[in-house]
Design an enzyme around this catalytic site. Structure first.
Site, mmCIF file in Angstrom:
data_model
loop_
_atom_site.group_PDB
_atom_site.id
_atom_site.type_symbol
_atom_site.label_atom_id
_atom_site.label_comp_id
_atom_site.label_asym_id
_atom_site.label_seq_id
_atom_site.Cartn_x
_atom_site.Cartn_y
_atom_site.Cartn_z
ATOM 1 N N ASN A 87 1.417 -7.610 8.856
ATOM 2 C CA ASN A 87 1.301 -6.643 10.092
ATOM 3 C C ASN A 87 -0.188 -6.412 10.668
ATOM 4 O OD1 ASN A 87 0.505 -5.258 7.429
ATOM 5 N ND2 ASN A 87 0.656 -3.339 8.455
ATOM 6 N N ILE A 88 0.036 -6.425 12.063
ATOM 7 C CA ILE A 88 -1.139 -6.237 12.684
ATOM 8 C C ILE A 88 -1.153 -5.077 13.790
ATOM 9 C CG2 ILE A 88 -2.696 -7.531 14.594
ATOM 10 C CD1 ILE A 88 -1.252 -10.300 13.419
ATOM 11 N N GLU A 89 -2.123 -4.154 13.666
ATOM 12 C CA GLU A 89 -2.370 -3.109 14.360
ATOM 13 C C GLU A 89 -3.356 -3.018 15.398
ATOM 14 O OE1 GLU A 89 -2.736 -0.043 11.433
ATOM 15 O OE2 GLU A 89 -0.933 -0.303 10.448
ATOM 16 N N CYS A 125 4.907 -5.500 13.122
ATOM 17 C CA CYS A 125 5.419 -5.424 11.563
ATOM 18 C C CYS A 125 5.029 -6.795 10.707
ATOM 19 C CB CYS A 125 6.804 -5.119 11.209
ATOM 20 S SG CYS A 125 6.983 -3.125 11.623
ATOM 21 N N GLU A 140 7.183 -8.411 9.037
ATOM 22 C CA GLU A 140 8.224 -9.327 9.107
ATOM 23 C C GLU A 140 8.493 -10.170 10.621
ATOM 24 O OE1 GLU A 140 7.954 -6.394 8.295
ATOM 25 O OE2 GLU A 140 9.587 -5.383 7.238
ATOM 26 N N CYS A 181 11.583 -2.010 8.689
ATOM 27 C CA CYS A 181 11.886 -0.830 9.565
ATOM 28 C C CYS A 181 13.088 -1.197 10.381
ATOM 29 C CB CYS A 181 10.759 -0.599 10.370
ATOM 30 S SG CYS A 181 10.485 -1.823 11.727
ATOM 31 N N CYS A 226 12.502 -4.316 12.861
ATOM 32 C CA CYS A 226 12.786 -5.366 12.212
ATOM 33 C C CYS A 226 14.081 -5.669 11.729
ATOM 34 C CB CYS A 226 11.807 -5.503 10.836
ATOM 35 S SG CYS A 226 10.068 -5.534 11.431
HETATM 36 N N1 THU Z 1 5.088 -2.211 8.721
HETATM 37 C C1 THU Z 1 5.586 -3.380 8.417
HETATM 38 O O1 THU Z 1 4.809 -4.384 8.633
HETATM 39 N N2 THU Z 1 6.935 -3.625 8.323
HETATM 40 C C2 THU Z 1 7.941 -2.627 8.177
HETATM 41 O O2 THU Z 1 8.976 -2.824 7.955
HETATM 42 C C3 THU Z 1 7.243 -1.358 8.112
HETATM 43 C C4 THU Z 1 6.030 -0.714 8.456
HETATM 44 C C5 THU Z 1 3.835 -1.792 9.006
HETATM 45 C C6 THU Z 1 3.575 -1.267 10.592
HETATM 46 C C7 THU Z 1 2.473 -0.583 10.374
HETATM 47 O O3 THU Z 1 1.217 -1.481 10.697
HETATM 48 C C8 THU Z 1 2.430 -0.092 8.902
HETATM 49 O O4 THU Z 1 3.250 -0.727 8.253
HETATM 50 C C9 THU Z 1 2.463 1.213 8.923
HETATM 51 O O5 THU Z 1 3.695 1.677 9.609
#
Ligand code: THU
Length: 131
Positions: free
Chosen positions: A42-44, A53, A55, A86, A89
């Protein structure tokens, strides 16, 4: 490749993630039918809704490199418990990886749980509506 090995690759892929704000690392390992692995994390960004996310980073990387056929994806996170994908995804995995995709979750004890993507997104929208 067995499920635990793929799960462990998802765990190690967490190190590639950049969860600057949530501090919640998620890793994914996507297996193609030819045995190739794509890792994702995941990259924010500071504009939180632009986060992506783990995935989806794995799937989009695979598509960009020309792969179209997938067997399974493993997902790991910082949580003790299993981290299911989520809703967004789930739609992407169904559309781009197909109805046969296995979704493998691995928890902190290295236990595995496995679903078909269709179990995770029942009554789904999909390409059939667009024909
Ligand atoms: N996140 C994922 O990478 N995959 C998911 O299916 C659920 C959530 C990440 C997104 C965000 O960077 C962090 O988890 C918190 O929500």
């Amino acid at each position: 490749m067995d499920d635990l090995t793929l799960g462990r690759l998802a765990v190690s892929a967490k190190s590639k993630s950049l969860p600057t704000y949530s501090k919640f690392h998620v890793g994914a390992a996507l297996l193609t039918k030819n045995g190739k692995i794509y890792e994702g994390g995941n990259i924010e960004t500071s504009s939180f809704s632009l986060t992506i996310c783990a995935e989806r980073t794995a799937v989009f990387q695979a598509i960009l490199e020309g792969d179209r056929e997938f067997t399974s994806i493993a997902i790991a996170s910082d949580a003790e418990d299993f981290c299911p994908p989520c809703g967004a995804c789930r739609q992407v995995l169904l559309d781009l990886c197909g109805k046969d995709l296995d979704v493998i979750l691995i928890n902190a004890k290295e236990e595995i749980i496995k679903y078909k993507i269709t179990e995770l997104i029942p009554h789904s929208f999909g390409e059939d509506f667009l024909k």
